[in-house]
Design an enzyme around this catalytic site. Sequence first.
Site, PDB file in Angstrom:
ATOM      1  N   HIS A 205       1.075 -60.500  -3.994  1.00  0.00           N
ATOM      2  CA  HIS A 205       2.255 -60.705  -4.830  1.00  0.00           C
ATOM      3  C   HIS A 205       3.124 -59.463  -4.917  1.00  0.00           C
ATOM      4  CE1 HIS A 205       0.073 -64.366  -5.742  1.00  0.00           C
ATOM      5  NE2 HIS A 205       1.288 -64.850  -5.821  1.00  0.00           N
ATOM      6  N   ASP A 471      -1.313 -69.281  -0.163  1.00  0.00           N
ATOM      7  CA  ASP A 471      -2.665 -69.616  -0.619  1.00  0.00           C
ATOM      8  C   ASP A 471      -3.355 -70.565   0.342  1.00  0.00           C
ATOM      9  OD1 ASP A 471      -3.241 -68.140  -2.957  1.00  0.00           O
ATOM     10  OD2 ASP A 471      -1.678 -69.262  -3.997  1.00  0.00           O
TER      11      ASP A 471
HETATM   12  C1  PEP Z   1       1.948 -69.837  -2.025  1.00  0.00           C
HETATM   13  O1  PEP Z   1       0.750 -69.747  -2.333  1.00  0.00           O
HETATM   14  O2  PEP Z   1       2.347 -70.001  -0.849  1.00  0.00           O
HETATM   15  C2  PEP Z   1       2.989 -69.754  -3.066  1.00  0.00           C
HETATM   16  C3  PEP Z   1       4.242 -69.995  -2.803  1.00  0.00           C
HETATM   17  O3  PEP Z   1       2.579 -69.367  -4.307  1.00  0.00           O
HETATM   18  P1  PEP Z   1       2.254 -67.832  -4.680  1.00  0.00           P
HETATM   19  O4  PEP Z   1       2.610 -66.986  -3.509  1.00  0.00           O
HETATM   20  O5  PEP Z   1       3.032 -67.505  -5.899  1.00  0.00           O
HETATM   21  O6  PEP Z   1       0.783 -67.894  -4.931  1.00  0.00           O
HETATM   22 MG    MG Z   2       0.193 -69.874  -4.397  1.00  0.00          MG
END
Ligand code: PEP
Ligand code: MG
Length: 580
Positions: A205, A471
Amino acid sequence: MTFSVHGQAVSRGIAIGRAVLVASSRIDVAHYFITDEQVPEELMRLRNARDGVVAEIARVQQTLKDAAGMEAHHELNALLDVHCMLLQDTQLQDGVKHWVQDRHYNAEWALTSQLEQIAKQFDEMEDPYLRERKADLEQVVERMLRHMRGVASPVPGPAGSAEVATNHEDPLVLVAHDLSPADMLQFKQSVFTGFVTDVGGKTSHTAIVARSMDIPAVVGARTASQLVQQDDWVIIDGDAGVVIVNPSPIVLAEYGFKQRQGEVERERLSRIKNTPAVTLDGERIELLANIEQPQDTTPALSVSAVGVGLFRTEFLFMGRDGKLPDEEEQFQAYRAAVEGMHGLPVTIRTVDVGADKPLDRNVRDDHLNPALGLRAIRWSLSEPAMFLTQLRAVLRAAAHGKVNLLIPMLAHTSEILQVKAMLAKAREQLDERAVVHGPVRVGAMIEIPAAALAVKMFLKHFDFLSIGTNDLIQYTLAIDRVDENVAHLYDPLHPAVLQLVAGTIAECRAQGKGVSVCGEMAGDVTMTRLLLGLGLRSFSMHPSQILPVKQQILRADTRKLRAWAQEVVQSDDPAALLAD
Ligand code: PEP
Ligand code: MG
């Protein structure tokens, strides 16, 4: 001496500037710039903290003296004497003063920066007794920080940070062991032109926030924060994932040239800003923005995004010492995003905290597998009052424009049914209070392999789906997305990942339901043709990636990509076919 460090390229472009080191000690503090006027106040906070700790130590010593068997405490008493001496040490005092006065660091940042510097000197000492004094120094600094935490500290404002930009003549780049997503957000509108962290993967993140800042960044650079010194000249090559420290004039000139080339390329791309995203064969593609805060709607509109495909609301919840935003605060934020998009749709995702997005940077998730734990919707369902508050705020914002509600990390029918029941309850609660609310389309994120495989079940319950590839890759390949040690195995082109993405898109299309990709894959220009070939017509990404992706779309013919995309998905080596 020139040297280079390699890491993961996470945000494109070249940054050249002087290093600002964010102390990487185990003591986690806020880092922000203060203004000229705030300098005396920060120095005062430091003095008060020091005096407070000295007094604390004196009290402890007095208690020891009064206690029976004082002799037994002789060693402890001597240690406390050492602590008092360290607190008064001029190298600590003068250094801290320098960071505050000359560099405008906030008090906590100044203190930990100076701690790092002195700690390095201790490490180099031959005498083991003196080397061990490092731990004592860390303890007294920790005590001072704790003391300061009890004293109200000025809240850093993005405006304040931006103002300070004028105090620095050279461009600055940030070098840190790690930065929490909340820290990153704090730096978002600040003076840094690039950043480097020791840890992290491409879709951590922290990297995602870096991309949203649209500044060159390298993560997973392992020991960078130990090797780079404050004020070193640093080149960050965000395309190659390389950090060059103290470059020679020739290297500097070469990268200066590359940097200007990048600017020319950006300028060229800005010309397609108002061109509709339509392929050569006339397929209209929806390009949506991922945002973290309501004010991100401005960069989204500046590249002609046709809506927000993912509002990561968890950033409103983070770094607040456990005091979560109430319904009114959330409603104001969601409404600001909805109004900011001037009638274009906004997809608000319910809070996704946990794993690498802790609610509070000082509270570490010490569960063995936080990414497999109480994250995202699992946490929301375990905190019904919090979840209902968020749902009410979203429903209220929906009275002000087009809102889609998106639920993260679903896997089970029971979770889906609980979410639906909670939504009905939130509506009921608003009706009881006679509060205006609006309709929402409800969608699910497909980010667990189980969800991708059970896509038919999901489509029975939802209006649309959004594929969270970050994810989905992590859970399909069992690769922690934030762990730089396994970053080389994090592979968006693994056949299993592609089959799950392709299957989800195909099923949604077959049922006439909307589907988008909102993970980093959507903003990766090397994936655009493949996703188009698989039938994807809606992409959601950070605003900075919209124009490069649009350029790919304008050159693509989906009729020619269809068969090729199927071939790629079925291949044992998709990367080889993609490179052709
Ligand atoms: C993902 O997992 O691709 C997503 C968009 O959510 P985040 O990156 O906030 O976990
Ligand atoms: Mg995600």
